[in-house]
Write an enzyme that holds these catalytic residues in place. Sequence first.
Site, PDB file in Angstrom:
ATOM      1  N   THR A   9       0.839  -1.197   0.000  1.00 25.90           N
ATOM      2  CA  THR A   9       0.000   0.000   0.000  1.00 25.90           C
ATOM      3  C   THR A   9       0.874   1.247   0.000  1.00 25.90           C
ATOM      4  O   THR A   9       1.994   1.224   0.517  1.00 25.90           O
ATOM      5  CB  THR A   9      -0.945   0.034   1.221  1.00 25.90           C
ATOM      6  OG1 THR A   9      -1.708   1.243   1.192  1.00 25.90           O
ATOM      7  CG2 THR A   9      -0.189  -0.021   2.543  1.00 25.90           C
ATOM      8  N   LYS A  14      -3.260   3.395   6.486  1.00 25.72           N
ATOM      9  CA  LYS A  14      -3.688   1.989   6.514  1.00 25.72           C
ATOM     10  C   LYS A  14      -2.663   1.134   7.247  1.00 25.72           C
ATOM     11  O   LYS A  14      -3.016   0.204   7.982  1.00 25.72           O
ATOM     12  CB  LYS A  14      -3.852   1.447   5.085  1.00 25.72           C
ATOM     13  CG  LYS A  14      -5.016   2.016   4.293  1.00 25.72           C
ATOM     14  CD  LYS A  14      -5.081   1.323   2.930  1.00 25.72           C
ATOM     15  CE  LYS A  14      -6.170   1.858   2.032  1.00 25.72           C
ATOM     16  NZ  LYS A  14      -6.176   1.176   0.719  1.00 25.72           N
ATOM     17  N   GLU A  38      -4.829  -0.121 -10.484  1.00 27.81           N
ATOM     18  CA  GLU A  38      -6.166  -0.212  -9.887  1.00 27.81           C
ATOM     19  C   GLU A  38      -7.149  -0.038 -11.028  1.00 27.81           C
ATOM     20  O   GLU A  38      -7.360   1.063 -11.518  1.00 27.81           O
ATOM     21  CB  GLU A  38      -6.346   0.840  -8.793  1.00 27.81           C
ATOM     22  CG  GLU A  38      -5.493   0.527  -7.578  1.00 27.81           C
ATOM     23  CD  GLU A  38      -5.911   1.252  -6.296  1.00 27.81           C
ATOM     24  OE1 GLU A  38      -6.882   2.027  -6.321  1.00 27.81           O
ATOM     25  OE2 GLU A  38      -5.239   1.027  -5.279  1.00 27.81           O
ATOM     26  N   ASP A  67      -8.368  -2.684  -0.544  1.00 28.90           N
ATOM     27  CA  ASP A  67      -9.020  -1.731  -1.419  1.00 28.90           C
ATOM     28  C   ASP A  67     -10.297  -1.311  -0.709  1.00 28.90           C
ATOM     29  O   ASP A  67     -11.089  -2.154  -0.300  1.00 28.90           O
ATOM     30  CB  ASP A  67      -9.316  -2.361  -2.780  1.00 28.90           C
ATOM     31  CG  ASP A  67      -9.544  -1.266  -3.805  1.00 28.90           C
ATOM     32  OD1 ASP A  67      -8.712  -0.347  -3.893  1.00 28.90           O
ATOM     33  OD2 ASP A  67     -10.582  -1.293  -4.490  1.00 28.90           O
ATOM     34  N   PHE A 141      -7.047   9.464   8.314  1.00 28.16           N
ATOM     35  CA  PHE A 141      -6.641   9.878   6.970  1.00 28.16           C
ATOM     36  C   PHE A 141      -7.882   9.944   6.090  1.00 28.16           C
ATOM     37  O   PHE A 141      -8.989   9.582   6.514  1.00 28.16           O
ATOM     38  CB  PHE A 141      -5.604   8.893   6.395  1.00 28.16           C
ATOM     39  CG  PHE A 141      -6.132   7.488   6.237  1.00 28.16           C
ATOM     40  CD1 PHE A 141      -6.732   7.068   5.053  1.00 28.16           C
ATOM     41  CD2 PHE A 141      -6.055   6.574   7.282  1.00 28.16           C
ATOM     42  CE1 PHE A 141      -7.228   5.781   4.905  1.00 28.16           C
ATOM     43  CE2 PHE A 141      -6.553   5.275   7.145  1.00 28.16           C
ATOM     44  CZ  PHE A 141      -7.143   4.887   5.942  1.00 28.16           C
ATOM     45  N   PHE A 143     -11.141  10.328   4.204  1.00 31.07           N
ATOM     46  CA  PHE A 143     -12.451  10.909   4.512  1.00 31.07           C
ATOM     47  C   PHE A 143     -12.794  10.872   6.008  1.00 31.07           C
ATOM     48  O   PHE A 143     -13.921  11.202   6.393  1.00 31.07           O
ATOM     49  CB  PHE A 143     -13.554  10.172   3.723  1.00 31.07           C
ATOM     50  CG  PHE A 143     -13.364  10.216   2.228  1.00 31.07           C
ATOM     51  CD1 PHE A 143     -13.553  11.410   1.529  1.00 31.07           C
ATOM     52  CD2 PHE A 143     -13.008   9.083   1.502  1.00 31.07           C
ATOM     53  CE1 PHE A 143     -13.381  11.463   0.145  1.00 31.07           C
ATOM     54  CE2 PHE A 143     -12.841   9.120   0.120  1.00 31.07           C
ATOM     55  CZ  PHE A 143     -13.032  10.317  -0.559  1.00 31.07           C
ATOM     56  N   ASP A 144     -11.857  10.473   6.846  1.00 26.25           N
ATOM     57  CA  ASP A 144     -12.129  10.337   8.285  1.00 26.25           C
ATOM     58  C   ASP A 144     -12.761  11.574   8.935  1.00 26.25           C
ATOM     59  O   ASP A 144     -13.667  11.426   9.761  1.00 26.25           O
ATOM     60  CB  ASP A 144     -10.856   9.945   9.049  1.00 26.25           C
ATOM     61  CG  ASP A 144     -10.558   8.457   8.936  1.00 26.25           C
ATOM     62  OD1 ASP A 144     -11.448   7.698   8.511  1.00 26.25           O
ATOM     63  OD2 ASP A 144      -9.431   8.051   9.282  1.00 26.25           O
ATOM     64  N   LYS A 164     -10.768   3.477  16.386  1.00 28.02           N
ATOM     65  CA  LYS A 164     -11.241   3.341  15.004  1.00 28.02           C
ATOM     66  C   LYS A 164     -11.191   1.874  14.571  1.00 28.02           C
ATOM     67  O   LYS A 164     -12.133   1.364  13.972  1.00 28.02           O
ATOM     68  CB  LYS A 164     -10.406   4.227  14.064  1.00 28.02           C
ATOM     69  CG  LYS A 164     -10.917   4.190  12.628  1.00 28.02           C
ATOM     70  CD  LYS A 164     -10.076   4.968  11.637  1.00 28.02           C
ATOM     71  CE  LYS A 164     -10.470   4.596  10.209  1.00 28.02           C
ATOM     72  NZ  LYS A 164      -9.555   5.088   9.180  1.00 28.02           N
ATOM     73  N   ARG A 170     -12.140  -1.510   7.996  1.00 26.97           N
ATOM     74  CA  ARG A 170     -10.871  -2.221   7.857  1.00 26.97           C
ATOM     75  C   ARG A 170     -10.599  -3.056   9.102  1.00 26.97           C
ATOM     76  O   ARG A 170     -10.116  -4.192   9.004  1.00 26.97           O
ATOM     77  CB  ARG A 170      -9.722  -1.232   7.594  1.00 26.97           C
ATOM     78  CG  ARG A 170      -8.451  -1.914   7.061  1.00 26.97           C
ATOM     79  CD  ARG A 170      -7.461  -0.925   6.487  1.00 26.97           C
ATOM     80  NE  ARG A 170      -8.075  -0.111   5.458  1.00 26.97           N
ATOM     81  CZ  ARG A 170      -8.551   1.114   5.647  1.00 26.97           C
ATOM     82  NH1 ARG A 170      -8.439   1.698   6.821  1.00 26.97           N
ATOM     83  NH2 ARG A 170      -9.130   1.743   4.667  1.00 26.97           N
TER      84      ARG A 170
END
Length: 186
Positions: A9, A14, A38, A67, A141, A143-144, A164, A170
């Site tokens: 990644t 992530k 992608e 993803d 990170f 759209f958090d 989180k 995730r």
Amino acid sequence: MKMKMIFVTSNSGKVEEAKKYFFPLGVQVVQKKIEYPEIQANTLEEVAEFGINWLKDRIESPFFLDDSGLFIDALKGFPGVYSAYVYKTLGNDGILKLLKGVENRKAHFKSVVAYYDGELHIFTGKTRGKILHEKRGTGGFGFDPIFQPKGFNKTFAEMTTEEKNRISHRGKAFKVFSEWLKENLI
Ligand code: ITT
């Protein structure tokens, strides 16, 4: 259990989540930044599977990738599979603008974690919530800062990584993944 897994990644947010999640289980997560194609597809699963097939002859296994995407009900699931591109171009402010005056703020995040150990294994997780009217918080990170999970008064960006991880898309995918690892490998 003692094992090492490569996480392919470019997103260090992530990786932070994966490390916090897997370290207590005795699994060492190592980031590898390799750009993989992608593809444009209808589902995150297809994008993830294409990525695995492209990577499997190029790096050593086992490795995994993630993803993920934000699906907004009022926008019929947009940005969904286009989330990375939309985040880079419109960003959080662009999403807030698109939703100006829109009453239905419901949205969900979905994560598809694809693991390759000679075979492909897919683990998914989903978290429902809503898009706020303004950004809140500085953690996380993507759209958090605009996403508030259902049942909470904080955005993902106002939570610690551990908080989180407990409720995120995730985190849920990692949970299924780690349970599978426990049963099958370690
Ligand atoms: P990769 O190298 O792992 O592909 P990426 O950031 O491009 O990193 P994706 O292709 O999965 O990740 O795109 C997902 C987009 O959705 C990206 O812009 C993320 O910032 C965002 N996103 C994914 N999970 C998120 C989360 O937990 N919180 C906020 N935004 C998230």
